[in-house]
Write a protein that holds these residues in place. Structure first.
Motif, PDB file in Angstrom:
ATOM      1  N   GLN A 139       0.807  -1.235   0.064  1.00 56.36           N
ATOM      2  CA  GLN A 139       0.124   0.120   0.175  1.00 56.36           C
ATOM      3  C   GLN A 139       0.723   1.228   0.010  1.00 56.36           C
ATOM      4  N   SER A 140       2.080   1.153  -0.875  1.00 57.75           N
ATOM      5  CA  SER A 140       2.822   2.306  -0.875  1.00 57.75           C
ATOM      6  C   SER A 140       2.566   3.169  -2.265  1.00 57.75           C
ATOM      7  N   ALA A 141       2.925   4.430  -2.110  1.00 57.50           N
ATOM      8  CA  ALA A 141       2.698   5.058  -3.439  1.00 57.50           C
ATOM      9  C   ALA A 141       4.134   6.133  -3.702  1.00 57.50           C
ATOM     10  N   GLY A 142       4.466   5.891  -4.834  1.00 60.64           N
ATOM     11  CA  GLY A 142       5.721   6.970  -5.017  1.00 60.64           C
ATOM     12  C   GLY A 142       7.188   6.681  -4.416  1.00 60.64           C
ATOM     13  N   TRP A 143       7.401   5.289  -4.143  1.00 60.81           N
ATOM     14  CA  TRP A 143       8.590   5.172  -3.540  1.00 60.81           C
ATOM     15  C   TRP A 143       9.578   4.655  -4.833  1.00 60.81           C
ATOM     16  N   THR A 144      10.991   5.105  -4.577  1.00 64.35           N
ATOM     17  CA  THR A 144      12.022   4.489  -5.510  1.00 64.35           C
ATOM     18  C   THR A 144      12.951   3.823  -4.702  1.00 64.35           C
ATOM     19  N   ILE A 145      13.298   2.720  -5.114  1.00 63.62           N
ATOM     20  CA  ILE A 145      13.952   1.558  -4.835  1.00 63.62           C
ATOM     21  C   ILE A 145      15.368   1.717  -5.686  1.00 63.62           C
ATOM     22  N   ARG A 146      16.557   2.226  -5.336  1.00 62.28           N
ATOM     23  CA  ARG A 146      17.418   2.180  -6.161  1.00 62.28           C
ATOM     24  C   ARG A 146      18.988   2.062  -5.637  1.00 62.28           C
ATOM     25  N   ASP A 147      19.521   1.463  -6.476  1.00 65.08           N
ATOM     26  CA  ASP A 147      21.016   1.130  -6.167  1.00 65.08           C
ATOM     27  C   ASP A 147      21.424   0.170  -5.258  1.00 65.08           C
ATOM     28  N   ASN A 148      20.526  -0.764  -4.805  1.00 66.38           N
ATOM     29  CA  ASN A 148      20.873  -1.938  -4.006  1.00 66.38           C
ATOM     30  C   ASN A 148      21.485  -3.018  -4.458  1.00 66.38           C
ATOM     31  N   HIS A 149      22.092  -3.669  -3.502  1.00 66.96           N
ATOM     32  CA  HIS A 149      22.867  -5.171  -4.056  1.00 66.96           C
ATOM     33  C   HIS A 149      22.354  -6.134  -3.140  1.00 66.96           C
ATOM     34  N   ILE A 150      21.497  -6.998  -3.601  1.00 67.32           N
ATOM     35  CA  ILE A 150      20.835  -8.023  -2.999  1.00 67.32           C
ATOM     36  C   ILE A 150      21.330  -9.328  -3.403  1.00 67.32           C
ATOM     37  N   HIS A 151      21.673 -10.253  -2.701  1.00 69.46           N
ATOM     38  CA  HIS A 151      22.460 -11.530  -3.208  1.00 69.46           C
ATOM     39  C   HIS A 151      21.894 -12.743  -2.211  1.00 69.46           C
ATOM     40  N   ASP A 152      22.008 -14.060  -2.794  1.00 75.31           N
ATOM     41  CA  ASP A 152      21.903 -15.089  -1.878  1.00 75.31           C
ATOM     42  C   ASP A 152      20.613 -15.108  -1.310  1.00 75.31           C
ATOM     43  N   LEU A 153      19.544 -15.149  -2.099  1.00 75.85           N
ATOM     44  CA  LEU A 153      17.953 -15.165  -1.628  1.00 75.85           C
ATOM     45  C   LEU A 153      17.364 -16.113  -2.324  1.00 75.85           C
ATOM     46  N   TRP A 154      17.687 -17.395  -1.650  1.00 74.49           N
ATOM     47  CA  TRP A 154      17.063 -18.550  -2.168  1.00 74.49           C
ATOM     48  C   TRP A 154      17.173 -19.516  -1.447  1.00 74.49           C
ATOM     49  N   CYS A 155      16.371 -20.734  -1.409  1.00 80.29           N
ATOM     50  CA  CYS A 155      16.249 -21.774  -0.487  1.00 80.29           C
ATOM     51  C   CYS A 155      16.679 -23.133  -1.353  1.00 80.29           C
ATOM     52  N   GLU A 156      17.444 -24.023  -0.467  1.00 80.47           N
ATOM     53  CA  GLU A 156      17.770 -25.330  -1.269  1.00 80.47           C
ATOM     54  C   GLU A 156      16.723 -26.187  -1.521  1.00 80.47           C
ATOM     55  N   ASP A 157      15.519 -26.027  -0.657  1.00 78.23           N
ATOM     56  CA  ASP A 157      14.356 -26.746  -0.925  1.00 78.23           C
ATOM     57  C   ASP A 157      13.326 -26.305  -1.838  1.00 78.23           C
ATOM     58  N   GLY A 158      13.518 -25.078  -2.581  1.00 75.94           N
ATOM     59  CA  GLY A 158      12.523 -24.465  -3.178  1.00 75.94           C
ATOM     60  C   GLY A 158      12.381 -22.933  -3.181  1.00 75.94           C
ATOM     61  N   ALA A 159      11.214 -22.594  -3.242  1.00 75.76           N
ATOM     62  CA  ALA A 159      10.874 -21.147  -3.337  1.00 75.76           C
ATOM     63  C   ALA A 159      11.326 -20.272  -2.310  1.00 75.76           C
ATOM     64  N   ALA A 160      11.770 -18.988  -2.706  1.00 74.11           N
ATOM     65  CA  ALA A 160      11.883 -17.830  -1.818  1.00 74.11           C
ATOM     66  C   ALA A 160      11.219 -16.516  -2.067  1.00 74.11           C
ATOM     67  N   ALA A 161      11.063 -15.935  -1.129  1.00 77.71           N
ATOM     68  CA  ALA A 161      10.341 -14.544  -1.247  1.00 77.71           C
ATOM     69  C   ALA A 161      11.167 -13.471  -2.324  1.00 77.71           C
ATOM     70  N   PRO A 162      10.421 -12.725  -3.146  1.00 78.70           N
ATOM     71  CA  PRO A 162      11.065 -11.798  -3.975  1.00 78.70           C
ATOM     72  C   PRO A 162      12.210 -10.896  -3.353  1.00 78.70           C
ATOM     73  N   ALA A 163      13.243 -10.678  -3.953  1.00 84.29           N
ATOM     74  CA  ALA A 163      14.337  -9.816  -3.671  1.00 84.29           C
ATOM     75  C   ALA A 163      13.682  -8.512  -3.549  1.00 84.29           C
ATOM     76  N   ILE A 164      12.781  -7.970  -4.340  1.00 79.98           N
ATOM     77  CA  ILE A 164      11.932  -6.569  -4.240  1.00 79.98           C
ATOM     78  C   ILE A 164      10.741  -6.879  -5.042  1.00 79.98           C
ATOM     79  N   LEU A 165       9.668  -6.496  -3.837  1.00 82.19           N
ATOM     80  CA  LEU A 165       8.177  -6.781  -4.228  1.00 82.19           C
ATOM     81  C   LEU A 165       7.396  -5.378  -3.712  1.00 82.19           C
TER      82      LEU A 165
END
Length: 174
Positions: A7-33
């Motif tokens: 429920q946000s409006a007008g946000w900017t998500i910029r210049d981030n470094h996101i790594h290793d967001l995964w699970c060995e047994d399947g799905a993981a949540a999004p890095a940016i949502l």
């Protein structure tokens, strides 16, 4: 997950470094949502490495009571819209470092628009050393007026379940 907006409006998500967001047994949540009636989110110049799901505008197919309205964005659909407007641009998503591959991790989608009205995905690079479900996808009937333009991807662009998008200048299977 990584960064999540509701429920946000007008946000900017910029210049981030996101790594290793995964699970060995399947799905993981999004890095940016950005979802749950968010609007006009700008996601730019981020570097995502070894993430199961990269960047998403919208996710839900149905609304919740009390969700925020965004009358400034016109959506020609009677379906639920989970994200209004917004742009995903100039991001780099890579999946397939040695540890990621050795663990047998998977990539679901690099960039996704799910129930996202009038959203734009432009000038992004999505490269994976494993076959993802989709490099970039747009899904659900609430995804109308979307634009997927000038992206470089190692695998596929995928429309799904009633979504529509203008696609020009993309290089898939690169």
């Amino acid at each position: 997950g990584g960064i999540e907006l509701r429920q946000s409006a007008g946000w900017t998500i910029r210049d981030n470094h996101i790594h290793d967001l995964w699970c060995e047994d399947g799905a993981a949540a999004p890095a940016i949502l950005a979802w749950r009636s968010s609007a006009e989110t700008i996601v730019e110049r981020n570097a995502l490495v070894d993430v199961h799901r990269g960047i998403g505008l919208g996710e839900a197919q149905t609304g919740l009571a009390g969700e925020r309205e965004h009358p400034e964005v016109t959506c020609a659909t009677s379906a639920h819209v989970d994200h209004y407007g917004g742009v995903v641009r100039n991001n780099m998503i890579f999946g397939g470092t040695e540890a990621f591959l050795e663990a047998g991790a998977s990539v679901d989608s690099g960039i996704f628009l799910w129930s996202a009205c009038q959203a734009r995905v432009v000038h992004n690079t999505v490269v994976t050393n494993v076959t993802p479900f989709s490099s970039i996808e747009w899904r659900f009937e609430g995804t109308v007026g979307a634009q997927v333009l000038n992206n470089l991807v190692s695998h596929n662009l995928m429309p799904r379940t009633g979504a529509t998008a203008l696609t020009l200048g993309n290089l898939a299977e690169a």
